[in-house]
Design an enzyme around this catalytic site. Structure first.
Site: not given
Lengths: 291, 771
Positions: A149, A226, A269
Site C-alpha cells: 500500500s 481490494d 487489502h
C-alpha cells in the site's frame, strides 16, 4: 547509534528481533523489526527492506505476513521499519489515520511542522541501511525493497529515484499514483505543500516516465476485491500504462479467487492477501539478491 | 653267422669289388664259393629277418660313426693349420641324407622283400664309393642272392674304408709334426706347407709363392674359423633334420597303420568274395558231375539189359541149334506160328529174334566225360583288388553350427570338420537362401569347391538365413552330404533418425530404423564422449540387448557424444550406423508433424511454424488422426525424462499465439489451455493493449505485463512441479503454473493469427529461471 534489542524470538532456525534506536534523521526513537536467517550466523546476507502501509508499526509485517520461512530458506535478512516518526509531539500528528503518525508516506517533508521529523525517505534510504550494515552481517551491495500500500508506494519511489541502489522491487497493492488519489493528495499536500509539481518527485507513475537507469524488474500483486482499489486510491493501471510506455518491465497480477463459483471472495487489502503471495515476492527478490 | 664271417674276412672283402665289375659269369662262381664257405648259408631264407636287423643296426652304427668322424675332424683341424678338411661339407650332408634313408628303410624293412631292403641300404654306400661301382652293382641286382651279401659287405667295406681314412689322417698328422720340428719360418702357398726360408731359396720351393709364416697362419686361422662356423651351421642343420626325421618317423608309422588297416579290410573282402565264388563254382561243378554220372549210370543199366536179352536169345538159338530132330528144328524154325499151342508155349522165336536184331543198339554215349568250360570270373575280385590301392571315398563331413561373430552383413564364415581321418582332396560346399515357403526351390543353389575346412562366402544378403551343406571329395568319389546347417548373415547397419533425436541435460532418446526386412534380435548402442582435446573414438559406453528401435541413454550434462547403433542377430553384429552427435546442453525436441493442424506449416529448419491464413474450405485439407483440428497447433516431442527442460519461443509482437505444454493425448478438437491436459500462455491483442493469459482448464490469472515478450522462455520442472514462463530477453518471470504433472508433457504451439513462431531448443537453462 546504539541499538537496543526489544525482543528476540527464534523463528525457522533464525531469529525475529525488534530493535530500537535514536534516529538522527527523524529525531526520535525508532523501532524496527529484523529477521536474521540461519545463514546470517555464518555469512553475510543480502537485506530486503519492507515498507508497511498506513497505520502500521514494525509489528504488523513481522507478525502477520509469514515471510520468515521463505526468508530463512533464501537466506535473506528482512528489515521492517516503522511507518513514521513517533512521539514527536507535533500538533495534529495523531488526528487522522492517513496522515501524521503511521502515515509518513516515505517522503522528506518540506513543510512545517513536519519537516524536522518527517524525513522517512532519507531515513529509509540512508540512515537505516547504514545502521543495519553496521550492526548485522549484511552485504551492503545487495539490497532490495518492497512494501504494501503506502509502503508499496515507498518501495517504488525509492527504487525509481535511486537507480541501481536496489536490486529489485515489488509491491502489494501499492499506491501507484498518489498525486491522483485522495490519500496522496492529502499526505503530499501536507508534507510538501500545495504545489502539486513538487509531489511528482514522490509519485511512482510520474517517476517511471522519467526513469532511466539500471533495469528494474517490478512485481506487483493486487487483490481484485481490494476496497481501496475500487475506491481509486491505488490506481495501478496508471502505473502500468506508464511502465508499458517506458518499457519498464512489470508483472502486475490482479489476484482473484481461482474459482468461478465464488466471485465475491477475492483478495482484499489485508495482510491475509499479503501472506498469500509473500513467498512469490521473497522469491522474486531472492532471484536478484542471490544471483 | 655267415655275414659275420664275411665281415671279418679280409680276403672276401678284397675280392668283392672285382667280382662286381667282373659281372654275372663270376658271380655264379662266387655263389658256389659262398656256399662252400658257409654251411649256414643254406638256411638263409629262414634267417633273412634276423639278417636284416643286423644290417640295419650296422648301418646305423656307421651313420653314428660318421658323426664321430666329424668331431674327430674338428679336433684335427683345431690342431693342424695345414690339413684341409678331407670331409668337405657336401660329404656331411650326404651322411645326413643317408641317415634319413636308413631310418626310412629300417621302419619299412619288416614288410619288404629282404633283398630289396638290402638294396636300399646298399645304395647310399655305393653313392659314397663312386659311380662306377654303383652302376656295376645295379647291373648285378638281378641276382639278389648275392646281392644281399653285396649290400652287406659294402656296409662293412665302407666302415673299413672309413677307418682307413682315419689312419691316413693320423699319419699325416705325424708327418706334419715332424715338419714343424724343423722350425719352418715361411709358408709355401703353392704346396700349402710351411717351409724354411732356406727351402725357398734353394729347395724345391724355389719357384713357389711364399708368405711369412705368421701372416700365413693368420689367414689360415681365419679360413679355419670360417670352416668352423660352417660346421656349426651344419650341426644346427643336422639337428633340425634329425627332429624333422623324428616327425617323419611318426608320420610313417601312422601312414603305415592306416594303409595296413585299409589293406586288411580290402584283402579280407577280396578273400571272402573269392571264397564265395569258389563255393559257387564248386557247387555248380558238383551238380554237373552228378548229372553226368546219373546219365551214364542209366546208360549202363540199359546196356546191361540189352546184354541180358542178347544172352537169352543166344541161349535159345544155341538150344535150337543143338536140336537133333531135324523136323522139329525146322518146324520151330519155319512154322513158328502155325500151332496156336506152340505159339502159346514157345515164344515166337523167330519173331523175337527178328525184332531184336531189328532194334538198333544205341551205343552212343549219353554224356561226355568232359565238363563244360567254366570261366573263372575274377572281375569282381579284380575290382576289389583295384580298390585296395585306391583310398576309400570319404565319409560325410560334419558341418559346424554358426559360430558367433562369424558373419558380416554380406559374408559368412562356414566351418566344418571330418569325422574320420579320410583322405580328402577338396570339399564341395553348397548353399542357398533358406526359405519357409513351399516354392522355395526357385532359390538358386550355389556350389563351390573348397580346399580348407572353412570358407568365407561373400556377396550375401544381410540378415538372411542360408542353408549350407558340404560333401567331401577324393579320387574315389564324393561323400554323402553333411546335415544342413542354417547360418544367418549379420544385419545391415540401422539408420538413426537424426531429426528425431530428443535430448536433455541428462539423457537422450535415440531412435532408428532397421534397414532389413527380417527382424533382428537386438540392437547395441555405442556412445563415445567427445572431449575438446582429441576427437578420438573411444567407446565410453555400450548398451546392448535393446529390443526396440529406441533407447533412452543417461548422459552427463553439457557434453558432446557420438552415438552409433549396431543391429545384432545370431550371425553377429552389423556395421556401425552413421554416427550422430548429441549435445547435452539444454533440452532438444522436435516438432511432431503428425499433430500439426493442416493450416500450420513447418519451415525447412524444422523449428519455425507459420500460418498464412486462418480460414480454408475444410474439404481441401487432409486431416490426420492425430492432428489438431480446431486450434492451429502442433505438439513437440519432448524426451520423457524427469528434471528440468527449458526452451524458448520467438514471437512477433503482433502475432497472437498460445504456447506451453500439453499431454500427448490432449484433445485435438479443443483449444490449448481450455482443458485440464494443457497449460499455456496466450497472447491476445486488444484495442488497448497486449493481453496475456496463462491458461489451464480455461482459466487464467489476471496478469498485466508491461513489456510484450519477444522471446518467451519456458521452463518445465518436473521435480518442482512447475511450469514457468519468462520474458527471456530481460529474464523477467511472467508466470508459474504449479502442477504435479501426472504424465510426461510435450511442448505445444499454436497460432491464432497469421504469423510465425520460432522455436529454439538446446539452450542451457538460464540461472535466472531458478527458484
Amino acid at each position: 547509534m546504539a541499538l537496543k534489542q526489544v525482543s528476540s524470538n527464534k523463528c525457522f532456525e533464525g531469529f525475529q528481533k525488534v530493535f530500537e534506536h535514536d534516529s538522527a534523521e527523524l529525531k526520535c526513537r525508532m523501532k524496527f523489526g529484523i529477521y536474521l536467517p540461519p545463514k546470517a550466523e555464518t555469512g553475510k546476507c543480502p537485506v530486503l527492506y519492507w515498507l508497511s502501509g498506513l497505520t502500521c508499526t514494525e509489528q504488523n509485517f513481522i507478525t502477520k505476513a509469514g515471510f520468515q520461512q521463505a526468508a530463512a530458506e533464501h537466506g535473506l535478512i528482512v528489515v521492517a521499519p516503522d511507518t513514521s516518526p513517533r512521539g514527536c509531539n507535533i500538533e495534529g500528528e495523531d488526528e487522522s489515520w492517513d496522515f501524521g503518525t503511521g502515515a509518513g508516506f516515505y517522503v522528506d517533508a518540506t513543510e512545517d511542522p513536519w519537516k524536522t521529523n518527517y524525513r522517512m525517505y532519507s531515513y529509509i534510504k540512508d540512515e537505516l541501511p547504514k545502521l543495519i550494515n553496521a550492526n548485522f552481517p549484511t552485504d551492503p551491495e545487495r539490497m532490495s525493497i518492497f512494501g504494501h500500500s503506502m509502503g508499496g508506494h515507498g518501495a517504488l519511489i525509492l527504487a525509481l529515484k535511486n537507480p541501481g541502489k536496489y536490486k529489485s522491487v515489488s509491491a502489494f497493492a501499492p499506491i501507484c499514483n498518489p498525486v491522483q488519489c485522495q490519500w496522496g493528495k492529502k499526505a503530499l499536500g501536507g508534507y510538501l505543500g500545495p504545489d502539486a509539481t513538487k509531489w511528482e518527485a514522490y509519485d511512482a507513475t510520474q517517476l517511471v516516465k522519467s526513469y532511466s537507469g539500471s533495469r528494474l524488474d517490478i512485481l506487483i500483486d493486487q487483490g481484485k476485491d481490494d476496497q481501496f482499489l475500487s475506491a481509486g486510491q491505488l490506481l495501478p493501471d496508471n502505473f502500468i500504462a506508464a511502465c508499458t510506455e517506458r518499457k519498464i518491465p512489470v508483472v502486475f497480477r490482479l489476484q482473484q479467487a481461482s474459482c468461478f463459483c465464488s466471485p465475491w471472495l477475492g483478495y482484499d487489502h489485508s495482510y491475509f492477501f499479503i501472506a498469500s503471495f509473500i513467498n512469490d515476492h521473497i522469491k522474486h527478490h531472492a532471484k536478484y539478491l542471490n544471483a | 653267422f655267415y655275414h659275420m664271417d664275411l665281415y671279418g674276412s679280409k680276403e672276401r672283402f678284397d675280392i668283392f669289388p672285382e667280382e662286381l665289375s667282373g659281372r654275372g659269369d663270376r658271380s655264379l662262381g662266387d655263389t658256389r664259393r659262398e656256399s662252400a664257405l658257409s654251411s649256414e648259408k643254406v638256411q638263409r631264407p629262414q634267417e633273412v629277418g634276423h639278417d636284416l636287423e643286423k644290417e640295419v643296426a650296422e648301418l646305423a652304427k656307421m651313420y653314428g660313426l660318421d658323426e664321430d668322424r666329424e668331431k674327430e675332424l674338428e679336433l684335427l683341424e683345431g690342431h693342424l693349420e695345414k690339413v684341409e678338411s678331407r670331409w668337405p661339407p657336401a660329404r656331411t650332408d650326404k651322411a645326413g641324407s643317408q641317415g634319413s634313408i636308413y631310418n626310412l628303410s629300417k621302419s619299412s624293412s619288416s614288410v619288404k622283400d629282404p633283398s630289396q631292403s638290402t638294396k636300399q641300404q646298399g645304395l647310399p654306400d655305393e653313392a659314397s664309393q663312386g659311380d662306377n661301382q654303383s652302376k656295376a652293382r645295379a647291373d648285378d641286382e638281378a641276382e639278389s642272392n648275392i646281392w644281399s651279401r653285396g649290400g652287406l659287405s659294402s656296409g662293412g667295406m665302407s666302415d673299413e674304408w672309413n677307418s682307413q681314412a682315419v689312419s691316413e689322417e693320423e699319419e699325416e698328422e705325424e708327418e706334419e709334426g715332424e715338419e714343424e720340428e724343423e722350425a719352418a719360418d715361411v709358408f709355401c702357398s703353392t704346396c700349402k706347407i710351411p717351409i724354411r726360408a732356406f727351402d725357398k731359396l734353394f729347395g724345391e720351393h724355389k719357384d713357389h709363392e711364399v708368405a711369412q709364416l705368421p701372416s700365413a697362419v693368420e689367414s689360415e686361422k681365419e679360413e679355419i674359423h670360417k670352416n668352423m662356423c660352417k660346421l656349426e651351421e651344419q650341426i644346427a642343420q643336422m639337428e633340425n633334420v634329425a627332429s624333422h626325421l623324428e616327425e617323419i618317423f611318426i608320420t610313417v608309422e601312422e601312414n603305415f597303420g592306416r594303409q595296413e588297416k585299409n589293406f586288411e579290410v580290402h584283402y579280407n573282402d577280396a578273400v571272402q568274395v573269392l571264397a564265395q565264388k569258389y563255393e559257387e563254382q564248386l557247387e555248380a561243378l558238383g551238380e554237373e558231375k552228378r548229372q553226368k554220372l546219373e546219365a551214364l549210370y542209366e546208360q549202363l543199366v540199359n546196356c546191361g539189359k540189352h546184354l541180358d536179352t542178347c544172352k537169352e536169345l543166344t541161349d535159345e538159338t544155341q538150344e535150337l541149334f543143338l536140336e537133333n530132330d531135324k523136323a522139329e528144328f525146322m518146324k520151330v524154325k519155319s512154322f513158328n506160328c502155325q500151332s496156336p499151342f506152340q505159339t502159346l508155349i514157345f515164344p515166337p522165336y523167330n519173331h523175337r529174334l527178328e525184332e531184336f536184331l531189328k532194334k538198333e543198339v544205341d551205343l552212343e554215349l549219353s554224356t561226355l566225360p568232359d565238363f563244360e568250360e567254366r570261366v573263372i570270373d575274377v572281375s569282381e575280385v579284380e575290382q576289389l583288388m583295384n580298390s585296395i590301392n585306391a583310398i576309400p571315398a570319404p565319409c560325410a563331413p560334419v558341418i559346424n553350427p554358426q559360430a558367433p561373430n562369424a558373419a558380416t552383413g554380406t559374408s559368412l564364415r562356414v566351418c566344418w570338420g571330418l569325422f574320420s581321418d579320410d583322405t580328402v582332396e577338396c570339399y564341395q560346399l553348397c548353399y542357398k537362401p533358406a526359405s519357409n515357403e513351399r516354392h522355395g526351390d526357385e532359390q538358386a543353389e550355389h556350389t563351390l569347391k573348397v580346399k580348407e575346412t572353412y570358407c568365407t562366402i561373400t556377396d550375401l544378403m544381410p540378415n538372411t538365413q542360408y542353408e549350407f551343406w558340404v560333401s567331401a571329395l577324393n579320387v574315389s568319389g564324393i561323400s554323402p552330404p553333411s546335415e544342413r546347417a542354417v547360418y544367418v548373415t549379420a544385419p545391415s547397419p540401422p539408420t538413426i533418425k537424426s531429426r528425431k533425436i530428443r535430448s536433455c541435460e541428462n539423457a537422450a532418446l535415440v531412435c532408428w530404423e532397421s534397414r532389413d526386412i527380417n527382424p533382428v534380435d537386438s540392437y547395441t548402442v555405442e556412445l563415445s564422449k567427445l572431449t575438446d582435446e582429441e576427437n578420438d573414438d573411444v567407446i565410453t559406453e555400450s548398451i546392448v540387448g535393446i529390443p526396440n528401435c529406441e533407447v533412452l541413454i543417461h548422459l552427463q550434462p553439457t557434453q558432446q557424444y557420438r552415438v552409433c547403433v549396431r543391429a545384432q542377430n545370431l550371425g553377429g553384429s552389423s556395421e556401425r550406423s552413421e554416427p550422430v552427435l548429441i549435445h547435452t546442453t539444454g533440452t532438444r525436441f522436435y516438432l511432431n508433424e503428425d499433430t500439426a493442424h493442416p493450416l500450420l506449416a513447418i519451415l525447412d529448419d524444422g523449428f519455425t511454424i507459420s500460418c498464412d491464413e486462418l480460414e480454408n474450405p475444410e474439404c481441401d485439407l487432409p486431416v490426420y488422426d492425430n492432428s489438431f483440428t480446431r486450434c492451429i497447433a502442433i505438439l513437440g516431442s519432448l524426451i520423457p525424462f524427469p528434471g528440468k527442460h527449458y526452451w524458448e519461443v520467438e514471437v512477433e509482437e503482433d502475432t497472437e499465439y498460445r504456447t506451453g505444454v500439453a499431454f500427448e493425448n490432449t484433445p485435438r478438437h479443443g483449444h490449448l489451455g481450455a482443458n485440464n491436459s494443457s497449460w499455456c500462455m496466450r497472447h491476445i491483442i486488444t484495442p488497448s493493449r497486449h493481453k496475456y493469459e496463462f491458461l489451464h482448464s480455461g482459466m487464467t490469472p489476471d496478469i498485466r505485463i508491461t513489456i510484450p515478450p519477444r522471446r518467451i522462455g519456458i521452463l518445465l520442472d518436473y521435480e518442482n512441479c512447475r511450469l514457468s514462463f519468462f520474458n527471456a530477453d530481460i529474464a523477467q518471470h511472467l508466470h508459474t503454473f504449479n502442477s504435479r504433472f501426472q504424465h510426461y508433457v510435450h511442448p505445444c504451439f499454436a497460432l491464432e493469427t497469421p504469423g510465425i513462431l520460432r522455436i529454439h531448443t538446446g539452450i542451457a537453462t538460464p540461472p535466472w529461471t531458478a527458484l
